[in-house]
Motif scaffolding. Structure first.
Motif, PDB file in Angstrom:
ATOM      1  N   GLY A 128      -1.346  12.397  -1.691  1.00  0.00           N
ATOM      2  CA  GLY A 128      -2.229  11.475  -2.503  1.00  0.00           C
ATOM      3  C   GLY A 128      -2.753  10.373  -1.284  1.00  0.00           C
ATOM      4  O   GLY A 128      -2.117  10.232  -0.262  1.00  0.00           O
ATOM      5  N   LYS A 129      -3.782   9.839  -1.600  1.00  0.00           N
ATOM      6  CA  LYS A 129      -4.499   8.817  -0.737  1.00  0.00           C
ATOM      7  C   LYS A 129      -3.712   7.449  -1.084  1.00  0.00           C
ATOM      8  O   LYS A 129      -2.964   7.403  -2.012  1.00  0.00           O
ATOM      9  N   PRO A 130      -3.832   6.546   0.014  1.00  0.00           N
ATOM     10  CA  PRO A 130      -3.034   5.204  -0.104  1.00  0.00           C
ATOM     11  C   PRO A 130      -3.551   4.256  -1.239  1.00  0.00           C
ATOM     12  O   PRO A 130      -4.078   3.330  -0.677  1.00  0.00           O
ATOM     13  N   LYS A 171       9.006   7.915  13.905  1.00  0.00           N
ATOM     14  CA  LYS A 171       7.973   8.616  13.429  1.00  0.00           C
ATOM     15  C   LYS A 171       7.307   9.306  14.663  1.00  0.00           C
ATOM     16  O   LYS A 171       6.833  10.192  14.699  1.00  0.00           O
ATOM     17  N   GLU A 201       7.712   5.962   6.144  1.00  0.00           N
ATOM     18  CA  GLU A 201       7.933   7.156   5.360  1.00  0.00           C
ATOM     19  C   GLU A 201       9.095   7.177   4.872  1.00  0.00           C
ATOM     20  O   GLU A 201      10.336   7.251   5.387  1.00  0.00           O
ATOM     21  N   SER A 240       3.457   0.688   3.190  1.00  0.00           N
ATOM     22  CA  SER A 240       3.164  -0.370   4.034  1.00  0.00           C
ATOM     23  C   SER A 240       2.754  -1.665   3.320  1.00  0.00           C
ATOM     24  O   SER A 240       2.483  -1.627   2.167  1.00  0.00           O
ATOM     25  N   ARG A 262       2.991   2.188   8.506  1.00  0.00           N
ATOM     26  CA  ARG A 262       3.580   2.748   7.269  1.00  0.00           C
ATOM     27  C   ARG A 262       4.884   3.308   7.675  1.00  0.00           C
ATOM     28  O   ARG A 262       4.915   3.876   8.722  1.00  0.00           O
ATOM     29  N   GLU A 318       3.405  11.925  -0.979  1.00  0.00           N
ATOM     30  CA  GLU A 318       3.260  13.240  -0.629  1.00  0.00           C
ATOM     31  C   GLU A 318       4.393  14.106  -1.489  1.00  0.00           C
ATOM     32  O   GLU A 318       5.554  13.643  -1.429  1.00  0.00           O
ATOM     33  N   TYR A 330      -5.084  -1.044   7.020  1.00  0.00           N
ATOM     34  CA  TYR A 330      -3.715  -1.030   6.564  1.00  0.00           C
ATOM     35  C   TYR A 330      -2.517  -1.292   7.436  1.00  0.00           C
ATOM     36  O   TYR A 330      -2.928  -1.293   8.584  1.00  0.00           O
ATOM     37  N   GLY A 331      -1.584  -1.645   7.065  1.00  0.00           N
ATOM     38  CA  GLY A 331      -0.492  -2.058   7.869  1.00  0.00           C
ATOM     39  C   GLY A 331       0.234  -0.853   8.243  1.00  0.00           C
ATOM     40  O   GLY A 331      -0.316   0.444   8.116  1.00  0.00           O
ATOM     41  N   GLY A 377       1.314   5.471  -0.430  1.00  0.00           N
ATOM     42  CA  GLY A 377       0.813   7.027  -0.526  1.00  0.00           C
ATOM     43  C   GLY A 377       1.863   7.894  -0.845  1.00  0.00           C
ATOM     44  O   GLY A 377       2.541   7.817  -0.018  1.00  0.00           O
ATOM     45  N   VAL A 402       0.799  -1.226   0.009  1.00  0.00           N
ATOM     46  CA  VAL A 402      -0.173   0.217  -0.042  1.00  0.00           C
ATOM     47  C   VAL A 402       0.746   1.434  -0.112  1.00  0.00           C
ATOM     48  O   VAL A 402       1.750   1.357   0.901  1.00  0.00           O
ATOM     49  N   ASN A 462       6.477  12.931  14.146  1.00  0.00           N
ATOM     50  CA  ASN A 462       5.221  13.693  13.867  1.00  0.00           C
ATOM     51  C   ASN A 462       4.761  14.511  15.003  1.00  0.00           C
ATOM     52  O   ASN A 462       3.635  15.267  15.094  1.00  0.00           O
ATOM     53  N   ASN A 496       5.105   6.939   1.368  1.00  0.00           N
ATOM     54  CA  ASN A 496       4.499   6.204   2.459  1.00  0.00           C
ATOM     55  C   ASN A 496       4.319   4.652   2.043  1.00  0.00           C
ATOM     56  O   ASN A 496       3.793   4.481   1.174  1.00  0.00           O
TER      57      ASN A 496
HETATM   58  P1  ADP Z   1       2.252  12.850   8.049  1.00  0.00           P
HETATM   59  O1  ADP Z   1       2.118  14.162   7.806  1.00  0.00           O
HETATM   60  O2  ADP Z   1       2.354  12.004   8.929  1.00  0.00           O
HETATM   61  O3  ADP Z   1       3.111  12.572   6.627  1.00  0.00           O
HETATM   62  P2  ADP Z   1       0.147  12.956   5.860  1.00  0.00           P
HETATM   63  O4  ADP Z   1      -1.447  12.882   6.537  1.00  0.00           O
HETATM   64  O5  ADP Z   1       0.350  14.322   5.523  1.00  0.00           O
HETATM   65  O6  ADP Z   1       0.692  12.347   7.342  1.00  0.00           O
HETATM   66  O7  ADP Z   1       0.426  12.064   4.974  1.00  0.00           O
HETATM   67  C1  ADP Z   1      -0.066  10.637   4.817  1.00  0.00           C
HETATM   68  C2  ADP Z   1       0.458  10.137   3.746  1.00  0.00           C
HETATM   69  O8  ADP Z   1       0.491   8.531   3.903  1.00  0.00           O
HETATM   70  C3  ADP Z   1      -0.701  10.224   2.623  1.00  0.00           C
HETATM   71  O9  ADP Z   1      -0.085  10.361   1.409  1.00  0.00           O
HETATM   72  C4  ADP Z   1      -1.196   8.879   2.721  1.00  0.00           C
HETATM   73  O10 ADP Z   1      -1.756   8.321   1.510  1.00  0.00           O
HETATM   74  C5  ADP Z   1      -0.372   7.831   3.324  1.00  0.00           C
HETATM   75  N1  ADP Z   1      -0.717   6.670   3.991  1.00  0.00           N
HETATM   76  C6  ADP Z   1      -1.495   6.867   5.001  1.00  0.00           C
HETATM   77  N2  ADP Z   1      -1.474   5.694   5.718  1.00  0.00           N
HETATM   78  C7  ADP Z   1      -0.723   4.746   4.896  1.00  0.00           C
HETATM   79  C8  ADP Z   1      -0.430   3.425   4.920  1.00  0.00           C
HETATM   80  N3  ADP Z   1      -1.036   2.658   5.898  1.00  0.00           N
HETATM   81  N4  ADP Z   1       0.378   2.853   4.185  1.00  0.00           N
HETATM   82  C9  ADP Z   1       0.849   3.628   3.078  1.00  0.00           C
HETATM   83  N5  ADP Z   1       0.733   4.922   2.935  1.00  0.00           N
HETATM   84  C10 ADP Z   1      -0.140   5.420   4.023  1.00  0.00           C
END
Ligand code: ADP
Ligand code: MG
Ligand code: ZN
Length: 468
Positions: A153-155, A261, A210, A196, A208, A13, A205-206, A11, A9, A265, A194
């Motif tokens: 982006g969404k995951p 993290k 970054e 996982s 993640r 940024e 989801y598992g 996602g 999975v 975070n 990101n």
């Molecule tokens: P952060 O500021 O902690 O990076 P954000 O919400 O800005 O958090 O970014 C989260 C990013 O991580 C998004 O692109 C999202 O798609 C991705 N993401 C969230 N959960 C997962 C997951 N379990 N596995 C992979 N990517 C994920």
């Protein structure tokens, strides 16, 4: 559980520097490459008491990107301080948007993948740059305060390959929108991935990890693939995945922990007291012009008869699309020239797409000379090559290089007669039925004419004379 039973999975940024002339909260220039700390002022140096003033052009560009990807554009968004300590962040916080971003939702069209959904796009300021050199580290604050959009982006991505296709499509779209220069090497387009893994079929989801600032598409694929493998292996061994930030070492092809993290975070977002909420009117949003996106242009090119592969080559660089459009005429033929002769000249450093030496419309003149029989197809290629190099009008090139084709029947007749006279054996064979010797005769005449005879006129003359 075998590897195949795990599902990755991913996602992404993306931080994209906006192509504004000046910074987001002050009037300093954003141009890349200036001497360190020459494009700074009290505001972007973070001196106490200096107040930020929002750059309207940055808002416009964020809205343009949001409109292009079908996001909901917020008429009211708010600024936050993202607090962290780093030498390249003199204020001790970055002004960003957290709770109410300027754009929410939307999706990026990706060839072969359909649409990849977005969480949000928000505005923020870039930090400066630490320069680590022998003898110590230095800080360049020229970049501090450069406007960024962060595209979250969404995951929804499921492989390293898809992630890199998404990034390529996003980068190209931003270039066409005129909001970003797409330069990964200079860091104006940066990606965090990101990653996982989860058992196939699982809903949850598992954990993640970054992966930070990976500066090429190849490294994105390598880093994600390595990370997927590492996580699957860890889980198979019964280990737990730690939520952490990792860096990709492209020399070794591995990712390494950078920080956990939990600390990373802990940004402590505060509301930004120096900036009022950003309110924009619907009229402002409506007035933001939206150029065509590359996939839309590709569709139009294909509908006009340009082969799909050529259309893809063209849209990979907006400068190619522009040359193609300026050539005009038959789109298919113009495309053939751009992806053929012109691309070759660019490869061989005989042309620079940012500073063309020729007027694209002249390409059609060369085509016309070929179509009228004034020059041969071989000569047409020479003319086009010279046009690209020098920009001289095709007519002039034909004259200077003596490329004009001889089509005049009386001039060619003498040559045809001479060829027939000096090849009595072949003439006899031809007349005896070996008519495929026609090519031989035409070839001989072409040699005498140094390649400038009109082949179809020669064909006709030989056929007539050899039958007679
Ligand atoms: P952060 O500021 O902690 O990076 P954000 O919400 O800005 O958090 O970014 C989260 C990013 O991580 C998004 O692109 C999202 O798609 C991705 N993401 C969230 N959960 C997962 C997951 N379990 N596995 C992979 N990517 C994920
Ligand atoms: Mg993140
Ligand atoms: Zn400044």
């Amino acid at each position: 559980m075998p590897v195949a039973d795990f599902e990755p999975v991913i996602g992404l940024e993306v931080h994209a520097q906006l192509l504004t002339r000046t910074k987001i909260f002050c009037g300093c220039a954003t141009a890349f490459g200036a001497a360190p700390n020459t494009q700074v002022c009290p505001t972007c140096l973070g001196l106490p008491g200096a107040l930020p003033q929002l750059n309207r052009a940055a808002v416009e560009m964020a809205v343009r990107a949001g409109k292009a990807f079908g996001c909901n554009i917020a008429t009211r968004s708010v600024w936050s301080r993202k607090n962290y300590f780093y030498p390249d962040l003199p204020k001790g916080y970055q002004i960003s948007q957290f709770e109410l971003p300027i754009c929410a939702g939307g999706a990026v069209p990706v060839p072969g993948l359909g649409k990849v959904a977005l969480e949000r796009i928000h505005l923020e300021e870039d930090a400066g740059k630490n320069i680590h050199a022998e003898g110590g580290s230095e800080v360049d604050l020229n970049r501090s305060g450069t406007p960024l959009i962060e595209i979250v982006g969404k995951p929804d991505l499921r492989s390293a390959e898809d992630a890199s296709e998404y990034l390529k499509a996003l980068r190209l779209a931003l270039i066409y929108l005129g909001v970003n220069d797409g330069n990964l090497e200079e860091g104006s387009f940066r990606c965090d991935a990101n990653v996982s893994v989860r058992p196939r079929g699982a809903e949850k989801y598992g954990t993640r990890v970054e992966l930070k600032n990976i500066n090429s598409f190849r490294f994105v694929r390598q880093a994600i693939d390595f990370e997927i493998g590492r996580q699957v292996e860890a889980i198979q061994k019964g280990e737990k995945i730690r939520m952490e930030t990792r860096l990709f070492d492209h020399e070794k092809g591995v990712t390494r922990p950078m920080r956990s993290k939990e600390e990373a975070n802990d940004y402590r977002y505060f509301p930004e007291p120096d900036l009022p909420p950003l309110t924009i009117s619907q009229a402002f949003i409506d007035a933001v012009a939206l150029p065509k996106l590359p996939n839309q242009i590709a569709e139009e090119l294909e509908a006009a008869g340009v082969p799909a592969a050529d259309a893809r080559t063209l849209i990979a660089d907006p400068r190619l699309v522009s040359v193609h459009q300026r050539i005009g005429g038959d789109p298919r033929r113009a495309a053939l020239f751009v992806v053929g002769e012109l691309a070759r000249a660019v490869n061989e450093k005989e042309a620079d797409l940012s500073a063309l030496k020729f007027e694209p419309a002249l390409v059609r003149e060369a085509f016309a000379l070929q179509d009228s029989g004034a020059i041969s197809s071989t000569a047409a290629r020479d003319v086009l090559a010279e046009l690209i190099r020098s920009g001289k009008p095709p007519q002039q090139i034909v004259q200077e290089k003596g490329l004009a084709q001889v089509s005049d029947t009386s001039a060619l007749e003498a040559v045809v007669d001479a060829v027939i006279a000096r090849n009595p054996g072949e003439v006899a064979k031809y007349r005896g039925g070996k008519t495929n010797l026609l090519g031989f005769f035409v070839g001989q005449a072409m040699r005498d004419l140094k390649g400038k005879g009109n082949p179809s006129v020669l064909n006709g003359l030989f056929t007539k004379k050899l039958q007679g």
